[in-house]
Design an enzyme around this catalytic site. Structure first.
Site, PDB file in Angstrom:
ATOM      1  N   SER A   1      33.758  41.188  39.173  1.00 39.39           N
ATOM      2  CA  SER A   1      33.428  42.100  38.353  1.00 39.39           C
ATOM      3  C   SER A   1      32.222  41.839  37.521  1.00 39.39           C
ATOM      4  O   SER A   1      32.039  40.734  37.394  1.00 39.39           O
ATOM      5  CB  SER A   1      34.517  42.298  37.149  1.00 39.39           C
TER       6      SER A   1
ATOM      7  N   TYR B   1      40.329  37.269  32.416  1.00 36.95           N
ATOM      8  CA  TYR B   1      39.920  37.975  33.371  1.00 36.95           C
ATOM      9  C   TYR B   1      38.462  37.529  33.537  1.00 36.95           C
ATOM     10  O   TYR B   1      37.948  37.352  34.820  1.00 36.95           O
ATOM     11  CB  TYR B   1      40.080  39.330  32.667  1.00 36.95           C
TER      12      TYR B   1
END
Ligand SMILES: NC(=O)c1ccc[n+]([C@@H]2O[C@H](COP(=O)([O-])OP(=O)(O)OC[C@H]3O[C@@H](n4cnc5c(N)ncnc54)[C@H](OP(=O)(O)O)[C@@H]3O)[C@@H](O)[C@H]2O)c1
Length: 266
Positions: A144, A157
């Site tokens: 990401s 995350y």
């Protein structure tokens, strides 16, 4: 299920029941790869398998697994090790969370680390020896842009995705000359079910994030597969995200952090 004689090697895709994973399945089926599709929602996987069989005539195997559980990772590892024609592994399964590290359910953090890091590393370790022996193959780790921005409310995350980037870059250096390619795919905001979980309920991420920041799963996967052919190790789909991460790498993460926080507070 039926197999056509011109089918290519198998592509194993985790998190294939929706979003980016389902798009990888469609693109790779169109390129005549056999598929092994993995996720928890077996009904979704079966519906996709039927669609791909109908559309492209490729053989599709479905495996229901919760890859935040060690026993299911092991089950998939054993199945993957049996495949002697495995050509592409897409470590895509993932989820997001909201909230500060200290306030979050510890089990959720554990699950995220297991899913994003342990499952990806175990599967890569399981399939690489055979890929190296065959002198061909590819692993795509779906990371990401969050890997470049360790923002408040995203600690675990961002850290798991930063692991995937570092892991992939290091692996690349170890695999030079083997014929095996690796890529960390770093999407920005992508129109999938990612923000449709109870975690994001009430936040209305789609409305808060400007339209030009959203990409479709088709755009993301298309860029990933083109970049893989060019041997690009870190793939950041979309010019705006390439620019943003370049700025982020130069240092003003604090400013970007303030901007993002202000937007999500509104
Ligand atoms: N959408 C974005 O804005 C965005 C941005 C950057 C990166 N990403 C990354 O892209 C990847 C794919 O996400 P997406 O956007 O396509 O979201 P999505 O539509 O929610 O898809 C996530 C996939 O992961 C699977 N999954 C989640 N937890 C799992 C578990 N414990 N075990 C097995 N499979 C699991 C889900 O299947 P089941 O629920 O059926 O198990 C689903 O197939 C993720 O790694 C995510 O971090 C997304």
């Amino acid at each position: 299920m039926t197999t056509k004689t011109d089918a290519k090697g198998t592509a194993l895709i985790t998190g294939a029941s929706s979003g980016i994973g389902a798009e990888f399945a469609r693109r790779l089926a169109a390129r005549r790869h056999r598929l092994l599709l993995v996720a928890r929602r077996e009904d979704r996987l079966r519906a996709l398998a039927e669609e791909l069989l109908r559309e492209y005539g490729v053989s599709v195997e479905v495996l229901r697994a919760d890859l935040s559980k060690g026993s299911d990772i092991e089950r998939l590892r054993l199945r993957a090790a049996e495949l002697d024609d495995l050509e592409i592994l897409v470590n895509n399964a993932g989820f997001g969370t909201r909230g500060r590290f200290v306030g979050m359910d510890p089990q959720k953090q554990h699950d995220m680390i297991t899913l994003h890091i342990i499952a990806s590393a175990v599967l890569a370790r399981s399939v690489l020896p055979r890929m190296i022996a065959r002198g061909r193959g590819a692993i795509i780790n779906v990371s990401s842009v969050a890997a470049f921005f360790p923002l408040r409310g995203n600690a675990t995350y961002s850290a798991t995705k930063a692991y995937l980037n570092a892991f992939t870059e290091a692996l690349h250096t170890e695999l030079i000359g083997t014929g095996v390619r690796v890529q960390a795919l770093c999407p920005g905001f992508t129109l999938t079910e990612f923000h449709a979980t109870p975690e994001y309920a009430g936040l209305n991420v789609r409305a808060r994030v400007p339209g030009f920041m959203w990409m479709t799963a088709g755009q993301v996967v298309g860029e990933s597969l083109r970049a893989l052919e060019r041997g690009k190790v870190i793939c950041i789909p979309g010019r705006r995200y390439r620019l943003l991460t370049r700025i982020g790498r130069l240092g003003p993460v604090a400013e970007i952090r303030k901007l993002v926080a202000a937007r999500l507070r509104r």
